[in-house]
Design a protein around this motif. Structure first.
Motif, PDB file in Angstrom:
ATOM      1  N   ARG A   1       0.366   1.843  10.643  1.00  0.00           N
ATOM      2  CA  ARG A   1      -0.023   1.994  12.051  1.00  0.00           C
ATOM      3  C   ARG A   1       1.203   1.917  12.952  1.00  0.00           C
ATOM      4  O   ARG A   1       1.384   2.743  13.842  1.00  0.00           O
ATOM      5  CB  ARG A   1      -1.033   0.927  12.447  1.00  0.00           C
ATOM      6  CG  ARG A   1      -1.511   1.079  13.879  1.00  0.00           C
ATOM      7  CD  ARG A   1      -2.584   0.052  14.233  1.00  0.00           C
ATOM      8  NE  ARG A   1      -2.930   0.203  15.620  1.00  0.00           N
ATOM      9  CZ  ARG A   1      -2.213  -0.293  16.642  1.00  0.00           C
ATOM     10  NH1 ARG A   1      -1.111  -0.975  16.394  1.00  0.00           N
ATOM     11  NH2 ARG A   1      -2.593  -0.121  17.879  1.00  0.00           N
TER      12      ARG A   1
ATOM     13  N   GLU B   1      -1.614  -1.417   6.039  1.00  0.00           N
ATOM     14  CA  GLU B   1      -2.229  -0.752   7.188  1.00  0.00           C
ATOM     15  C   GLU B   1      -1.436  -1.009   8.463  1.00  0.00           C
ATOM     16  O   GLU B   1      -1.230  -0.099   9.259  1.00  0.00           O
ATOM     17  CB  GLU B   1      -3.686  -1.192   7.350  1.00  0.00           C
ATOM     18  CG  GLU B   1      -4.593  -0.585   6.307  1.00  0.00           C
ATOM     19  CD  GLU B   1      -6.069  -0.828   6.570  1.00  0.00           C
ATOM     20  OE1 GLU B   1      -6.435  -1.245   7.695  1.00  0.00           O
ATOM     21  OE2 GLU B   1      -6.870  -0.607   5.650  1.00  0.00           O
TER      22      GLU B   1
ATOM     23  N   PHE C   1      -6.876   6.453   6.194  1.00  0.00           N
ATOM     24  CA  PHE C   1      -7.315   5.322   7.025  1.00  0.00           C
ATOM     25  C   PHE C   1      -7.623   5.812   8.428  1.00  0.00           C
ATOM     26  O   PHE C   1      -6.848   5.596   9.362  1.00  0.00           O
ATOM     27  CB  PHE C   1      -6.217   4.241   7.083  1.00  0.00           C
ATOM     28  CG  PHE C   1      -5.737   3.757   5.745  1.00  0.00           C
ATOM     29  CD1 PHE C   1      -6.579   3.074   4.876  1.00  0.00           C
ATOM     30  CD2 PHE C   1      -4.422   3.966   5.355  1.00  0.00           C
ATOM     31  CE1 PHE C   1      -6.122   2.625   3.651  1.00  0.00           C
ATOM     32  CE2 PHE C   1      -3.957   3.513   4.125  1.00  0.00           C
ATOM     33  CZ  PHE C   1      -4.817   2.841   3.271  1.00  0.00           C
TER      34      PHE C   1
ATOM     35  N   LEU D   1      -7.026   3.821  11.769  1.00  0.00           N
ATOM     36  CA  LEU D   1      -5.689   3.418  12.212  1.00  0.00           C
ATOM     37  C   LEU D   1      -5.093   4.304  13.293  1.00  0.00           C
ATOM     38  O   LEU D   1      -4.342   3.838  14.134  1.00  0.00           O
ATOM     39  CB  LEU D   1      -4.708   3.408  11.030  1.00  0.00           C
ATOM     40  CG  LEU D   1      -4.870   2.354   9.953  1.00  0.00           C
ATOM     41  CD1 LEU D   1      -3.766   2.488   8.936  1.00  0.00           C
ATOM     42  CD2 LEU D   1      -4.893   0.967  10.553  1.00  0.00           C
TER      43      LEU D   1
ATOM     44  N   ASP E   1      -3.935  -5.413   4.454  1.00  0.00           N
ATOM     45  CA  ASP E   1      -3.683  -5.515   5.896  1.00  0.00           C
ATOM     46  C   ASP E   1      -2.221  -5.202   6.200  1.00  0.00           C
ATOM     47  O   ASP E   1      -1.910  -4.565   7.193  1.00  0.00           O
ATOM     48  CB  ASP E   1      -4.024  -6.912   6.413  1.00  0.00           C
ATOM     49  CG  ASP E   1      -5.520  -7.147   6.482  1.00  0.00           C
ATOM     50  OD1 ASP E   1      -6.291  -6.176   6.451  1.00  0.00           O
ATOM     51  OD2 ASP E   1      -5.923  -8.329   6.568  1.00  0.00           O
TER      52      ASP E   1
ATOM     53  N   ARG F   1      -4.357  -0.706  -0.864  1.00  0.00           N
ATOM     54  CA  ARG F   1      -4.726  -1.042   0.518  1.00  0.00           C
ATOM     55  C   ARG F   1      -4.597  -2.541   0.751  1.00  0.00           C
ATOM     56  O   ARG F   1      -5.023  -3.362  -0.050  1.00  0.00           O
ATOM     57  CB  ARG F   1      -6.157  -0.609   0.757  1.00  0.00           C
ATOM     58  CG  ARG F   1      -6.641  -0.843   2.151  1.00  0.00           C
ATOM     59  CD  ARG F   1      -8.086  -0.425   2.297  1.00  0.00           C
ATOM     60  NE  ARG F   1      -8.374  -0.199   3.694  1.00  0.00           N
ATOM     61  CZ  ARG F   1      -9.438   0.445   4.114  1.00  0.00           C
ATOM     62  NH1 ARG F   1     -10.310   0.937   3.248  1.00  0.00           N
ATOM     63  NH2 ARG F   1      -9.641   0.603   5.397  1.00  0.00           N
TER      64      ARG F   1
END
Length: 142
Positions: free
Chosen positions: A42, A38, A137, A140, A35, A33
């Motif tokens: 996304r 993610e 997640f 997201l 940023d 994981r």
């Protein structure tokens, strides 16, 4: 932290999706994981995120060497927002296309393929699906 290329290969190599492989895929995503990951997921899977770019593969020439564990893509993820409907600034469509081509030319060929697949919202990673990302997640995706 491993590269997106390696992470997605690991996810793909777990085999056919079933309860056990999905659990392992989720674990892989959580263990890696970041940023950057993610944001990439996304942009790829969120239905409201639209790329303000023409469909298809743009003409570009990768100048970065194909390195096994390249993380060049990590430095480019922050630029992606400028290419989506979420950016409210004034960038012309032509400038957005040029930015995307420059982005593709600044990463390895494998990473460029991932960015094109992200833009097209058709990530070709067996086992990496909307449902897996939403389960892993939940913040997201809707």
């Amino acid at each position: 932290m491993i590269s997106f290329v390696e992470l997605f290969d690991d996810i793909k190599n777990l085999g056919k999706p079933n309860f056990e492989t999905q659990r392992k895929r989720k674990e892989l995503l959580l263990n890696n994981r970041s940023d950057h990951l993610e944001k990439f997921l996304r942009y790829t899977f969120h239905p409201d995120v639209k790329f303000m770019l023409p469909k298809g593969r743009p003409p570009f020439h990768c100048t970065a060497p194909g390195v096994t564990n390249s993380k060049l893509i990590y430095g480019q993820i922050r630029m992606i927002n400028y290419l989506t409907n979420e950016y409210e600034g004034n960038i012309t469509p032509l400038k957005k296309e040029q930015m995307f081509i420059q982005l593709l030319e600044s990463v390895t060929p494998e990473e460029a393929e991932l960015l094109i697949q992200m833009k097209e919202k058709k990530l070709k990673v067996t086992g990496l699906s909307y449902n897996l990302v939403k389960d892993t997640f939940p913040h997201l995706l809707p």
